[in-house]
Design an enzyme around this catalytic site. Structure first.
Site, mmCIF file in Angstrom:
data_model
loop_
_atom_site.group_PDB
_atom_site.id
_atom_site.type_symbol
_atom_site.label_atom_id
_atom_site.label_comp_id
_atom_site.label_asym_id
_atom_site.label_seq_id
_atom_site.Cartn_x
_atom_site.Cartn_y
_atom_site.Cartn_z
ATOM 1 N N ARG A 137 -7.034 1.673 16.995
ATOM 2 C CA ARG A 137 -7.533 1.781 15.633
ATOM 3 C C ARG A 137 -8.516 0.631 15.475
ATOM 4 O O ARG A 137 -9.383 0.478 16.327
ATOM 5 C CB ARG A 137 -6.371 1.772 14.610
ATOM 6 C CG ARG A 137 -6.781 2.447 13.289
ATOM 7 C CD ARG A 137 -5.645 2.512 12.279
ATOM 8 N NE ARG A 137 -5.343 1.198 11.705
ATOM 9 C CZ ARG A 137 -4.398 0.997 10.781
ATOM 10 N NH1 ARG A 137 -3.679 2.006 10.331
ATOM 11 N NH2 ARG A 137 -4.173 -0.212 10.300
ATOM 12 N N LYS A 180 0.818 -1.225 0.000
ATOM 13 C CA LYS A 180 0.000 0.000 0.000
ATOM 14 C C LYS A 180 0.852 1.276 0.000
ATOM 15 O O LYS A 180 0.388 2.316 -0.427
ATOM 16 C CB LYS A 180 -0.942 -0.001 1.204
ATOM 17 C CG LYS A 180 -0.231 0.221 2.516
ATOM 18 C CD LYS A 180 -1.187 0.144 3.687
ATOM 19 C CE LYS A 180 -0.439 0.513 4.948
ATOM 20 N NZ LYS A 180 -1.069 0.015 6.159
HETATM 21 C C1 LIG Z 1 -0.114 -0.770 6.685
HETATM 22 C C2 LIG Z 1 -0.458 -1.985 7.418
HETATM 23 C C3 LIG Z 1 0.543 -2.922 7.678
HETATM 24 C C4 LIG Z 1 1.987 -2.743 7.258
HETATM 25 O O1 LIG Z 1 2.604 -1.766 8.058
HETATM 26 P P1 LIG Z 1 4.180 -1.471 7.967
HETATM 27 O O2 LIG Z 1 4.459 -0.632 9.147
HETATM 28 O O3 LIG Z 1 4.389 -0.766 6.671
HETATM 29 O O4 LIG Z 1 4.884 -2.765 8.006
HETATM 30 C C5 LIG Z 1 0.170 -4.067 8.361
HETATM 31 N N1 LIG Z 1 -1.096 -4.265 8.768
HETATM 32 C C6 LIG Z 1 -2.076 -3.378 8.540
HETATM 33 C C7 LIG Z 1 -3.451 -3.662 9.020
HETATM 34 C C8 LIG Z 1 -1.787 -2.204 7.865
HETATM 35 O O5 LIG Z 1 -2.777 -1.323 7.650
#
Ligand SMILES: *Cc1c(COP(=O)(O)O)cnc(C)c1O
Length: 354
Positions: free
Chosen positions: A131, A36
């Protein structure tokens, strides 16, 4: 060539994947490669695959759709809990999604049945980051209800740290996750295949090998893309931080004072700016602005330069210590996560793969 551009070193990204897997594989942790931060970029996803990733995770179904069309055989995980308006796309483009709402699960179940599918879900529990996630107290009841929905299969339990609340993952928190998984398994009558322990914030517990053994999955973006864990933002051993380099050009270069001349009101973003008087400095304006990247996400590669500030389309840097810079010179940046996100999603930043 038109600037700004982001130079993407695919080999360095693959190297970072291998590097992370060298840490996680011995602990039995599957890595979901999170795309993402790079708009689900297909070439970068290819670099993930080359490093041995078999599941992609993204927050947007639009990215998953593109990934599915390019890589029909990989498993796709939707990371952001789905909204009721997106149910059809979620079922169509993801194999597995993270969930925390009963109404959404009902809708997912119905849509899956309509398409003669069984959609896999990981229930999210909130261990304090505030969250997404069911509150632990309510998880048993929630699981009981969700288990009656015929179109979904609950395959796991997951948690997220250090996103909204900055909550640091600890062994204690993760032991709670494992215990909660046990409670769910009693209700479900089968064992969960996935205990998804978090994101790049969890790498401290991987490095010191204290992550509880039943945790068998991490969802990692930053650790792969930027090579850092996300609590202290330290570079992981063996990783590189410059798989992405943002390049922008200088479009004006003059010696000017550091204090605005006259009465100071609000700037372009409604803030009243404050300045410290550093006298006259050589100031360069870059054709790069907040439309492209948040300033906080930029790290100057040349340590002699300094960022004064930015508006929508202009970034002003101090060039006093680097007299060879002139109009047309290129300034290079490493990126923090918000900078990467901004640059990869800005239509003005050209992507160059090496
Ligand atoms: C963005 C996201 C991740 C990945 O996070 P990083 O810090 O980039 O490794 C993992 N789980 C969820 C639910 C996320 O939204």
């Amino acid at each position: 060539m038109s600037l700004p551009e982001i130079v993407i070193d695919l080999e360095k990204i693959t190297n970072n994947v291998r590097n992370v897997r060298a840490l996680t594989d011995p602990l039995g942790l599957e890595v979901v490669g999170v795309t993402k931060g790079v708009l689900g970029d297909l070439r970068i996803a290819g670099a993930f695959l080359a490093g041995g990733i078999t599941t992609f995770g993204d927050s947007r179904w639009e990215n998953l759709q593109r990934l599915r069309q390019a890589f029909p055989d990989v498993s796709l995980m939707l990371l952001r809990i789905p909204g009721l308006s997106q149910i059809e796309s979620v079922i169509q483009w993801s194999d597995i999604s993270l969930n925390s709402d009963m109404e959404v699960l009902r809708a997912l179940s119905e849509e899956a049945l309509r398409l003669s599918k069984r959609h896999k879900v990981i229930l999210m529990v909130d261990l304090g980051d505030l969250r997404e996630g069911v509150w632990p107290r309510d998880l048993a009841e929630f699981t009981k209800k969700a288990s009656t929905l015929p179109g979904i299969r609950i395959v796991g339990l997951g948690v997220n740290f250090a996103c909204y609340g900055g909550l640091i993952p600890t062994v204690e928190k993760l032991n709670t996750l494992v215990e909660l998984a046990g409670v769910m398994e009693e209700i479900l009558g089968y064992s969960l295949t996935v205990i998804s322990g978090g994101n790049s914030a969890n790498l401290g517990l991987v490095l010191n090998r204290t992550i509880p053994r039943r945790i068998n999955e991490l969802r990692l973006g930053e650790a792969i893309l930027l090579g850092t864990e996300s609590i202290k933002r330290q570079l992981l051993p063996g990783a590189v931080a410059d798989a992405f380099v943002l390049r922008a050009e200088i479009i004006e270069c003059y010696e000017k004072p550091t204090l605005p001349q006259g009465e100071i009101g609000q700037d372009a973003f409604g803030e009243v700016p404050e300045f410290s008087d550093e006298g006259w400095r050589q100031r360069g304006i870059l054709a790069l602005g907040r439309q492209d990247v948040p300033v906080e996400g930029l790290i100057l590669r040349d340590r002699r330069l300094k960022i004064f500030g930015a508006s929508s389309d202009h970034l002003i840097v101090d060039l006093t210590q680097a007299p060879e810079f002139a109009v047309g010179s290129i300034v290079e940046f490493n990126l923090r996560y918000p900078g990467l996100l901004g640059a990869m999603t800005s239509p003005y930043v050209r992507k160059k793969y090496i």
